[in-house]
Scaffold this active site. Structure first.
Site, PDB file in Angstrom:
ATOM      1  N   LYS A  13       0.640  -1.155  -0.172  1.00 58.63           N
ATOM      2  CA  LYS A  13       0.033   0.048  -0.017  1.00 58.63           C
ATOM      3  C   LYS A  13       0.906   1.245   0.204  1.00 58.63           C
ATOM      4  O   LYS A  13       0.522   2.191  -0.593  1.00 58.63           O
ATOM      5  CB  LYS A  13      -0.944  -0.061   1.221  1.00 58.63           C
ATOM      6  CG  LYS A  13      -1.907  -1.170   1.423  1.00 58.63           C
ATOM      7  CD  LYS A  13      -3.047  -0.903   2.478  1.00 58.63           C
ATOM      8  CE  LYS A  13      -2.397  -0.981   3.657  1.00 58.63           C
ATOM      9  NZ  LYS A  13      -1.881  -2.255   4.103  1.00 58.63           N
ATOM     10  N   ARG A  88      -9.805   0.920   8.744  1.00 61.90           N
ATOM     11  CA  ARG A  88      -9.344  -0.534   9.159  1.00 61.90           C
ATOM     12  C   ARG A  88     -10.390  -1.134   9.880  1.00 61.90           C
ATOM     13  O   ARG A  88     -10.348  -2.550  10.127  1.00 61.90           O
ATOM     14  CB  ARG A  88      -8.155  -0.356   9.979  1.00 61.90           C
ATOM     15  CG  ARG A  88      -6.834  -0.638   9.060  1.00 61.90           C
ATOM     16  CD  ARG A  88      -5.767  -0.421  10.086  1.00 61.90           C
ATOM     17  NE  ARG A  88      -4.306  -1.049   9.903  1.00 61.90           N
ATOM     18  CZ  ARG A  88      -3.621  -0.474   9.360  1.00 61.90           C
ATOM     19  NH1 ARG A  88      -3.354   0.691   9.006  1.00 61.90           N
ATOM     20  NH2 ARG A  88      -2.379  -1.195   9.158  1.00 61.90           N
ATOM     21  N   ARG A 122      11.538  -6.032   4.306  1.00 65.63           N
ATOM     22  CA  ARG A 122      11.272  -4.583   4.034  1.00 65.63           C
ATOM     23  C   ARG A 122      12.054  -3.665   5.143  1.00 65.63           C
ATOM     24  O   ARG A 122      11.894  -3.937   6.306  1.00 65.63           O
ATOM     25  CB  ARG A 122       9.969  -4.388   3.816  1.00 65.63           C
ATOM     26  CG  ARG A 122       8.895  -4.342   4.954  1.00 65.63           C
ATOM     27  CD  ARG A 122       7.810  -3.649   4.396  1.00 65.63           C
ATOM     28  NE  ARG A 122       6.654  -3.696   5.874  1.00 65.63           N
ATOM     29  CZ  ARG A 122       5.626  -3.256   5.671  1.00 65.63           C
ATOM     30  NH1 ARG A 122       4.933  -2.999   4.584  1.00 65.63           N
ATOM     31  NH2 ARG A 122       4.649  -3.174   6.672  1.00 65.63           N
ATOM     32  N   ARG A 152      10.984  -1.557  10.827  1.00 65.82           N
ATOM     33  CA  ARG A 152       9.973  -1.097  11.753  1.00 65.82           C
ATOM     34  C   ARG A 152       9.843  -2.027  12.915  1.00 65.82           C
ATOM     35  O   ARG A 152       9.974  -3.316  12.684  1.00 65.82           O
ATOM     36  CB  ARG A 152       8.712  -1.292  10.763  1.00 65.82           C
ATOM     37  CG  ARG A 152       8.242   0.099  10.209  1.00 65.82           C
ATOM     38  CD  ARG A 152       7.048   0.272   9.402  1.00 65.82           C
ATOM     39  NE  ARG A 152       5.733  -0.388   9.900  1.00 65.82           N
ATOM     40  CZ  ARG A 152       4.615  -0.384   9.357  1.00 65.82           C
ATOM     41  NH1 ARG A 152       4.429   0.016   8.361  1.00 65.82           N
ATOM     42  NH2 ARG A 152       3.621  -1.047   9.894  1.00 65.82           N
ATOM     43  N   ARG A 163      -0.622  -8.830  13.192  1.00 63.71           N
ATOM     44  CA  ARG A 163      -1.357  -7.788  12.402  1.00 63.71           C
ATOM     45  C   ARG A 163      -2.096  -8.682  11.297  1.00 63.71           C
ATOM     46  O   ARG A 163      -3.253  -8.162  10.895  1.00 63.71           O
ATOM     47  CB  ARG A 163      -0.265  -7.108  11.786  1.00 63.71           C
ATOM     48  CG  ARG A 163       0.267  -6.046  12.834  1.00 63.71           C
ATOM     49  CD  ARG A 163       1.754  -5.640  12.375  1.00 63.71           C
ATOM     50  NE  ARG A 163       1.836  -4.707  11.208  1.00 63.71           N
ATOM     51  CZ  ARG A 163       2.970  -4.773  10.344  1.00 63.71           C
ATOM     52  NH1 ARG A 163       3.846  -5.172  10.833  1.00 63.71           N
ATOM     53  NH2 ARG A 163       3.027  -4.084   9.133  1.00 63.71           N
TER      54      ARG A 163
END
Ligand code: AMP
Length: 213
Positions: A13, A88, A122, A152, A163
């Site tokens: 995203k 969300r 990532r 992160r 998540r």
């Protein structure tokens, strides 16, 4: 143009949002980036949000909705914006419907195995927020601005599992919610990033043609 990007964590995203915002001159509103900025500045909101974010849970709806409402009232949103990571939950979608009329919801669909593999590689730029896949042996340097990338804290296997579970329980029902309202366009997020961008641009171009006709 008011656009929503839906999709599971690590579906791409953020990467697609950067490209869309640049091509169509839209304000890019990432609630995750906004919350991370609040945490970095040690604001009251940031302090409250930190524990939720670190373990991969959702920040309470009221906090997020108030933050988005004041953000979309800002000047740079007048010519349109792109919501990345919001809504969300169904409650957030309903609150948003009270604030604006959405033009299109783009769902980047992706298999969980691809997401888990992607999140392990990532990294994010602390300066320009660019997200990048860093393979073993590669230098963790931002391809856009040269800053040193970081991982992160919630991109660890435990938080990612949580998540994903939160996504399927709370966010996945929004696909049906927006489908019923005739707003949903589904994109195959298992393709390469450039192919996903191509498909998204085709959807947006179609919506713009309709809006301008
Ligand atoms: P993201 O950068 O979009 O993956 O978001 C990182 C984290 O910020 C999420 O795992 C949540 O803890 C929090 N967050 C971001 N957007 C929302 C939202 N719309 N509702 C609740 N929590 C959110």
């Amino acid at each position: 143009m008011k656009l929503i990007l839906l999709g599971p964590p690590a579906a791409g995203k953020g990467t697609q949002a950067e490209r869309i915002a640049e091509k169509y001159a839209l304000a890019h509103i990432s609630t995750g980036d906004m919350l991370r900025a609040e945490i970095a500045s040690e604001t009251e909101l940031g302090l409250q949000a930190k524990a939720f974010i670190d373990d991969g849970s959702l920040v309470p709806d009221e906090m997020i909705c108030a933050m988005v409402k004041s953000r979309i009232a800002q000047d740079d949103c007048k010519n349109g914006f792109l919501l990345d990571g919001f809504p969300r939950t169904t409650a957030q979608a309903e609150a948003l419907a009270e604030m604006i009329d959405t033009d299109i919801v783009i769902d980047i669909d992706c298999e969980p195995e691809i997401l888990v593999a992607r999140v392990a590689k990532r990294m994010v730029c602390p300066e320009c927020k660019h997200t990048q896949i860093v393979n073993e042996g590669e230098n963790p340097v931002c391809a856009k601005c040269g800053a040193e990338l970081y991982r992160r804290p919630d991109d660890n296997p435990d938080a990612m599992r949580h998540r994903l579970a939160v996504y399927y329980e709370s966010t996945f029902p929004l696909i049906q919610y927006y489908k019923q309202r005739g707003l949903l366009a589904a994109i195959n997020g298992g393709q390469g990033f450039d192919e996903v961008t191509r498909d998204i641009f085709a959807v947006i171009d179609g919506v713009m043609t309709l809006k301008n006709s």
